[in-house]
Design a protein around this motif. Structure first.
Motif, short mmCIF file in Angstrom:
data_model
loop_
_atom_site.label_atom_id
_atom_site.label_comp_id
_atom_site.label_asym_id
_atom_site.label_seq_id
_atom_site.Cartn_x
_atom_site.Cartn_y
_atom_site.Cartn_z
N LYS A 6 0.90 -1.47 0.02
CA LYS A 6 -0.10 -0.15 0.00
C LYS A 6 0.78 1.32 0.06
N GLU A 7 2.09 1.10 0.87
CA GLU A 7 2.87 2.44 0.87
C GLU A 7 3.54 2.48 -0.47
N LYS A 10 1.31 4.05 -2.94
CA LYS A 10 0.90 5.64 -2.73
C LYS A 10 2.25 6.54 -2.88
N ASN A 11 3.36 5.82 -2.77
CA ASN A 11 4.52 6.69 -2.99
C ASN A 11 5.40 6.20 -4.15
N LEU A 251 6.44 8.06 11.03
CA LEU A 251 5.68 7.03 10.63
C LEU A 251 5.69 5.82 11.68
N ILE A 254 4.43 6.17 15.02
CA ILE A 254 3.07 6.11 15.19
C ILE A 254 2.39 4.75 15.01
N LEU A 255 3.01 3.99 14.23
CA LEU A 255 2.51 2.67 14.03
C LEU A 255 3.02 1.88 15.27
N GLU A 343 2.63 16.42 13.63
CA GLU A 343 2.03 15.91 12.36
C GLU A 343 3.08 15.14 11.61
N VAL A 344 2.76 14.05 11.28
CA VAL A 344 3.81 13.29 10.29
C VAL A 344 3.35 14.08 8.81
N LEU B 96 -2.59 9.82 11.52
CA LEU B 96 -2.88 8.91 10.76
C LEU B 96 -2.04 8.48 9.83
N VAL B 97 -2.09 7.24 9.24
CA VAL B 97 -0.89 6.70 8.45
C VAL B 97 -1.26 7.34 6.96
N PRO B 98 -0.19 7.97 6.55
CA PRO B 98 -0.56 8.76 5.02
C PRO B 98 -0.96 7.93 4.00
N PHE B 99 -0.45 6.63 3.81
CA PHE B 99 -1.00 5.87 2.97
C PHE B 99 -1.99 5.09 2.92
N TYR B 142 -7.82 9.49 1.64
CA TYR B 142 -6.62 9.42 2.23
C TYR B 142 -6.58 10.82 3.20
#
Ligand SMILES: Nc1ncnc2c1ncn2[C@@H]1O[C@H](COP(=O)(O)OP(=O)(O)O)[C@@H](O)[C@H]1O
Ligand SMILES: [Mg+2]
Lengths: 344, 226
Positions: A6-7, A10-11, A251, A254-255, A343-344, B96-99, B142
């Motif tokens: 998923k990452e 998105k990137n 990130l 946070i995870l 914020e990230v 929040l997780v950006p992706f 998102y």
């Protein structure tokens, strides 16, 4: 949940850049390794194509093929004792075609044997590369030191020595041209050595290849470039993953704060590394194989699937180590810091 | 009924040569279905207290008891397990997780809390919670496309999707304007009642105290009572 994928989705750009670097460096490595192998083939296909065995050269030649002379009695004894053994000689020289155009060749002659081409007096069998120079079966070729004419009997593939196509001729013709009665070398096929022979030096195939002038120099420098590239790409891999991980510290924090295990984060990084490496390697392997087919004929290039597979696995391992070392920082991330940093 | 207890909790930070005791023996009991507000001057140690309670950093001394279990003597993995299955967090920023899409954020939380429910059930539950926070219409969005208030609602949804027992919130309205703040506060209070949560919320906004069942003031490292 497949967070790794998923990452990446998105990137795309970030991972695309990393992938292209792996692709470019691995392609470069494959191409250079193909050249190294091609040059080695071009330089010594005649010897490399022989079965496993041992080579004998006279001691006083001091590892120089050209200076070696094997005593005829010694040769007779060895050939009598070992049915498979063959005595042979190699000399660089020229053949003139019917238009008097000079072609550089390596003349080879040998005693009765299945590992070398057998020809009659006045005949010659040539390496296939001579065909591309316009020589055909039935042509007659001349040489200044030879009174008669060589009739071309046929062509054989992959017979080169010291970057020149090999010309197999009869031993009597050879003796007339070079005025020597003795052969230079004896080759005894078989995995095990038959042991030392007085007055002769014994070489394995690999050792013998290194006595060919320029062979060792070429191979050492090319192989050094290849391994240097492999090491550099491993470091690149590590550095890129490191930079990516540094950007992702927030990130990861946070995870971790919501309870994702450190192990899961490592799995995520490894999955991404594997996807990138496999895709990049697949493209560079196919491209290098295409290049292998399409490379111009006079460019010595030879890349086997085995070499590619070997280099690919080295890449894979190095990428894995690079990513893992750079990922050790994930272990150190404190969820608290990420929360306090905003914020990230 | 008491669900969560802090017993003589102390916290000392060492900055170079200087030792500073931020928390000087905190005693606190939190009950089910109650929203407790923690107030105090900036730098009084509110966030420190909250993160110690939530198992995000260790106390220097004292005990943190959740349903009779002592968090202070557990190892990292045990604390992580409790944190991910029994606690929920909302911070000043949504984090929040950006992706991941809104729905995926909640799916991830369910996965982390090792929820045993089937995927289809999980999706139903997510729909329910997102409707509760008024975000179901954006479930495929998102985070980057959401406003601050919307992100915070998603963060709240993520904090309660796994049906935690305790909800920690550190200035959840600080990044929102006053109408949005009131919406979020109403939501937190309603969730506390309907899900029977034990909620501990840090705030320095006087207006938000209206929504609390209990107010605790932190001053000079001590609790001043309620
Ligand atoms: N990790 C840390 N190391 C050193 N000092 C800290 C650390 N965390 C917080 N502090 C200090 O503890 C005090 C209380 O911080 P905090 O709990 O964030 O206050 P509040 O949330 O009430 O504004 C502050 O003076 C802060 O500088
Ligand atoms: Mg604070």
């Amino acid at each position: 949940m497949n967070m790794a994928w998923k990452e990446m989705k998105k990137n795309k750009l970030r991972f695309l850049i990393l992938g292209s670097i792996v692709f470019l460096v691995s392609l470069l490595t494959f191409i250079i390794s193909g050249l190294a192998n091609g040059l080695s083939q071009d330089n010594a296909a005649l010897i490399k194509g022989l079965p496993e065995g041992h080579f004998y050269m006279s001691k006083d030649a001091d590892q120089t093929i050209n200076l070696s002379r094997i005593d005829r009695d010694v040769q007779g004894n060895m050939l009598k004792k070992h049915k498979e053994a063959v005595a042979f000689s190699i000399q660089m020289g020229f053949l003139n075609d019917e238009d008097e155009k000079q072609q550089s060749v390596a003349f080879v002659t040998s005693t009765e044997s299945s590992v070398f081409e057998m020809v009659q007096k006045g005949e010659v069998v040539l390496d296939l590369s001579m065909k591309e120079k316009g020589i055909q079966v039935g042509d007659s070729l001349t040489n200044h030191q030879y009174s008669g004419k060589f009739i071309v009997k046929g062509f054989v593939d992959q017979k080169k020595f010291s970057h020149a196509p090999v010309a197999f001729i009869h031993s009597e013709d050879y003796q007339e041209m070079y005025r020597v009665k003795e052969m230079q070398l004896i080759f005894v096929p078989g995995k095990d050595s038959i042991g030392a022979v007085t007055g002769l030096d014994v070489f394995t195939k690999k050792q013998f290849l290194n006595t060919i002038s320029s062979y060792k120099a070429e191979q050492t420098s090319l192989n050094m470039i290849v391994w240097f590239l492999v090491v550099i790409s491993g470091m690149l891999f590590g550095i890129f993953f490191y930079m990516m991980n540094v950007q992702k510290m927030g990130l990861y924090g946070i995870l971790k704060a919501i309870g994702v295990k450190t192990r899961t984060l490592f799995h995520m990084m490894w999955t991404q590394m594997i996807i990138i490496t496999v895709m990049a390697l697949m493209i560079s392997i196919s491209l290098s194989q295409v290049f292998n087919r399409l490379a111009p004929k006079d460019m010595p290039f030879s890349l086997t699937i085995e070499t590619t597979a070997q280099l690919s696995s080295v890449y894979f391992i190095i990428g894995f180590i690079g990513a893992t070392i750079s990922g050790l920082q994930i272990k150190k991330v404190q969820p608290l810091q990420a929360i306090q940093q905003g914020e990230v | 009924m008491t669900r969560f207890t802090l017993d003589k909790v102390r916290k000392t930070f060492i900055n170079g040569e200087v030792k500073e005791e931020i928390l000087k023996g905190i005693n606190l009991s939190l009950r089910e279905g109650e929203l407790t507000a923690l107030v105090g001057a900036s730098g009084s140690g509110k966030s420190t207290l909250l993160t110690i309670a939530a198992g995000l950093q260790p106390a220097s001394a004292g005990q943190v008891l959740f349903e009779g279990e002592n968090l202070t003597t557990m190892n990292g993995e045990q604390v992580r397990k409790i944190r991910s299955s029994k606690f929920g967090f909302v911070f000043q920023f949504a984090h929040l997780v950006p992706f991941l899409t809104v729905e995926e954020q909640l799916l991830l939380m369910l996965e982390v809390s090792e929820s045993k429910t089937k995927k289809t059930e999980q999706k139903k539950e997510i729909d329910k919670i997102l409707t509760l926070v008024g975000m179901n219409h954006r479930k495929n969005a998102y985070p980057a496309t959401l406003s601050g208030g919307e992100k915070q609602r998603v963060a709240i949804a993520r904090a309660i999707i796994h049906k935690p027992k305790v909800l920690f919130a550190d200035e959840p309205t600080a990044s929102l304007d006053s109408t949005k703040s009131k919406d979020v506060m109403t939501l937190l209070r309603d969730l506390t009642k309907s899900l029977n949560l034990t909620t501990l919320m840090v705030t320095h906004d006087e207006e938000m105290l209206f929504y609390a069942d209990r107010i605790i003031k932190l001053s000079d490292g001590m609790v001043l009572g309620s």
